[in-house]
Design a protein around this motif. Sequence first.
Motif, short mmCIF file in Angstrom:
data_model
loop_
_atom_site.label_atom_id
_atom_site.label_comp_id
_atom_site.label_asym_id
_atom_site.label_seq_id
_atom_site.Cartn_x
_atom_site.Cartn_y
_atom_site.Cartn_z
N TYR A 57 0.85 -1.18 0.00
CA TYR A 57 0.00 0.00 0.00
C TYR A 57 0.89 1.24 0.00
O TYR A 57 1.91 1.29 0.69
CB TYR A 57 -0.89 0.03 1.24
CG TYR A 57 -2.03 -0.96 1.21
CD1 TYR A 57 -3.26 -0.60 0.66
CD2 TYR A 57 -1.88 -2.24 1.75
CE1 TYR A 57 -4.32 -1.49 0.64
CE2 TYR A 57 -2.93 -3.14 1.73
CZ TYR A 57 -4.15 -2.77 1.18
OH TYR A 57 -5.20 -3.66 1.16
N VAL A 105 -5.13 9.53 1.51
CA VAL A 105 -5.37 8.80 0.27
C VAL A 105 -4.40 7.63 0.21
O VAL A 105 -3.29 7.70 0.73
CB VAL A 105 -5.19 9.73 -0.96
CG1 VAL A 105 -3.80 10.34 -1.00
CG2 VAL A 105 -5.50 8.99 -2.26
N TYR A 106 -4.81 6.53 -0.43
CA TYR A 106 -3.92 5.38 -0.56
C TYR A 106 -4.17 4.66 -1.87
O TYR A 106 -5.21 4.82 -2.53
CB TYR A 106 -4.08 4.42 0.62
CG TYR A 106 -5.43 3.72 0.68
CD1 TYR A 106 -5.63 2.50 0.02
CD2 TYR A 106 -6.48 4.26 1.39
CE1 TYR A 106 -6.87 1.86 0.07
CE2 TYR A 106 -7.72 3.63 1.45
CZ TYR A 106 -7.89 2.43 0.79
OH TYR A 106 -9.12 1.80 0.84
N TRP A 107 -3.17 3.86 -2.26
CA TRP A 107 -3.27 2.97 -3.41
C TRP A 107 -3.13 1.53 -2.92
O TRP A 107 -2.21 1.21 -2.16
CB TRP A 107 -2.17 3.24 -4.43
CG TRP A 107 -2.29 4.54 -5.17
CD1 TRP A 107 -2.89 4.78 -6.37
CD2 TRP A 107 -1.75 5.81 -4.75
NE1 TRP A 107 -2.78 6.09 -6.73
CE2 TRP A 107 -2.08 6.75 -5.75
CE3 TRP A 107 -1.05 6.23 -3.62
CZ2 TRP A 107 -1.72 8.09 -5.66
CZ3 TRP A 107 -0.69 7.56 -3.53
CH2 TRP A 107 -1.03 8.47 -4.54
N SER A 108 -4.02 0.69 -3.35
CA SER A 108 -3.90 -0.73 -3.04
C SER A 108 -2.77 -1.33 -3.86
O SER A 108 -2.39 -0.79 -4.91
CB SER A 108 -5.21 -1.45 -3.34
OG SER A 108 -6.27 -0.95 -2.54
N SER A 152 -2.44 -1.32 -7.88
CA SER A 152 -3.45 -0.41 -8.43
C SER A 152 -2.87 0.98 -8.66
O SER A 152 -2.04 1.45 -7.90
CB SER A 152 -4.66 -0.31 -7.50
OG SER A 152 -5.58 0.64 -7.99
N THR A 181 -7.56 5.79 -3.67
CA THR A 181 -8.77 5.74 -2.84
C THR A 181 -8.64 6.80 -1.77
O THR A 181 -7.70 6.78 -0.97
CB THR A 181 -8.94 4.37 -2.18
OG1 THR A 181 -9.06 3.37 -3.20
CG2 THR A 181 -10.17 4.34 -1.30
N GLY A 200 -13.75 9.47 1.04
CA GLY A 200 -14.72 9.04 0.04
C GLY A 200 -14.81 9.95 -1.16
O GLY A 200 -15.46 9.63 -2.15
N LYS A 201 -14.19 11.12 -1.11
CA LYS A 201 -14.21 12.04 -2.23
C LYS A 201 -12.88 12.78 -2.30
O LYS A 201 -12.19 12.98 -1.30
CB LYS A 201 -15.36 13.03 -2.10
CG LYS A 201 -15.38 13.82 -0.81
CD LYS A 201 -16.60 14.74 -0.74
CE LYS A 201 -16.63 15.52 0.58
NZ LYS A 201 -17.81 16.43 0.64
N GLN A 245 -3.46 -1.74 4.98
CA GLN A 245 -4.24 -0.55 4.68
C GLN A 245 -4.32 0.34 5.90
O GLN A 245 -4.45 -0.13 7.03
CB GLN A 245 -5.64 -0.94 4.21
CG GLN A 245 -6.53 0.23 3.84
CD GLN A 245 -7.87 -0.25 3.29
OE1 GLN A 245 -7.97 -1.33 2.74
NE2 GLN A 245 -8.89 0.56 3.48
N THR A 262 -6.43 3.56 7.42
CA THR A 262 -7.53 4.52 7.33
C THR A 262 -7.73 5.26 8.64
O THR A 262 -8.36 6.31 8.69
CB THR A 262 -8.85 3.82 6.95
OG1 THR A 262 -9.13 2.79 7.92
CG2 THR A 262 -8.75 3.20 5.58
#
Length: 226
Positions: A23, A40-43, A46, A50, A54-55, A93, A95
Amino acid sequence: MNALEGESVTMECRYSRKTDDRYLIWGYVPPRSGAIQGLVYWSPGSRIPTFVSGKADRYEAVKDFARKRMTLRIVNATKQDSSRYFCQLTDHQVTDNRTDFCSCGSTLNVQAVPPSSPPSVHLQYPPPGEISADAPTSLLCLVTGFYPPPVQISWYLDGSKVLSGISEWPLSRDPQDRYTSVSRLEIRSRDWVDAGSYQCVVSHPKLKQPIMKEIRTSAHQETLVN
């Protein structure tokens, strides 16, 4: 890192990893908080970010694994964006609030836009004793103390616009967010002797009319005219 309200700010984070199996995360310290909040993060694998909220709001995030870097861009920055930002590569991850990011980070300080200010203009020219018939000489037009940038600087020879021999130095900004611009006009000594006058004309949004500074070379007497 300093920025003015309304500007866009880009921060970059570099990392070394041969396999895209972790991540990648951007985080920041919210006001009146001592913990880092994931932003913000990237899996793994990917390229699509994200956003934890949420926005995206005013954020733009880009992951470039080939170049081993990720960037975070804040569009139309506000004072509320002033914070310390962190990046991290991890196998899980994130959050929630964390305190295990690296101790490095970038501090962003967003400042209020300063009031508009008109420029001051100064024309510098070589004294007669330094002018050689076999070597070129130059005039400098110094434009200082203005905001916002830019200014427009034009040169004229006996009322006709000069289009060649002009170079401009990069804009510089002082601690009070006032700007300085310098334009240089290179001329041949023969032209200096034969010319009647050179003018530097400066335009800026805070000026009702352009400022002109003139140097008269007729009769071999240099006279600076405001």
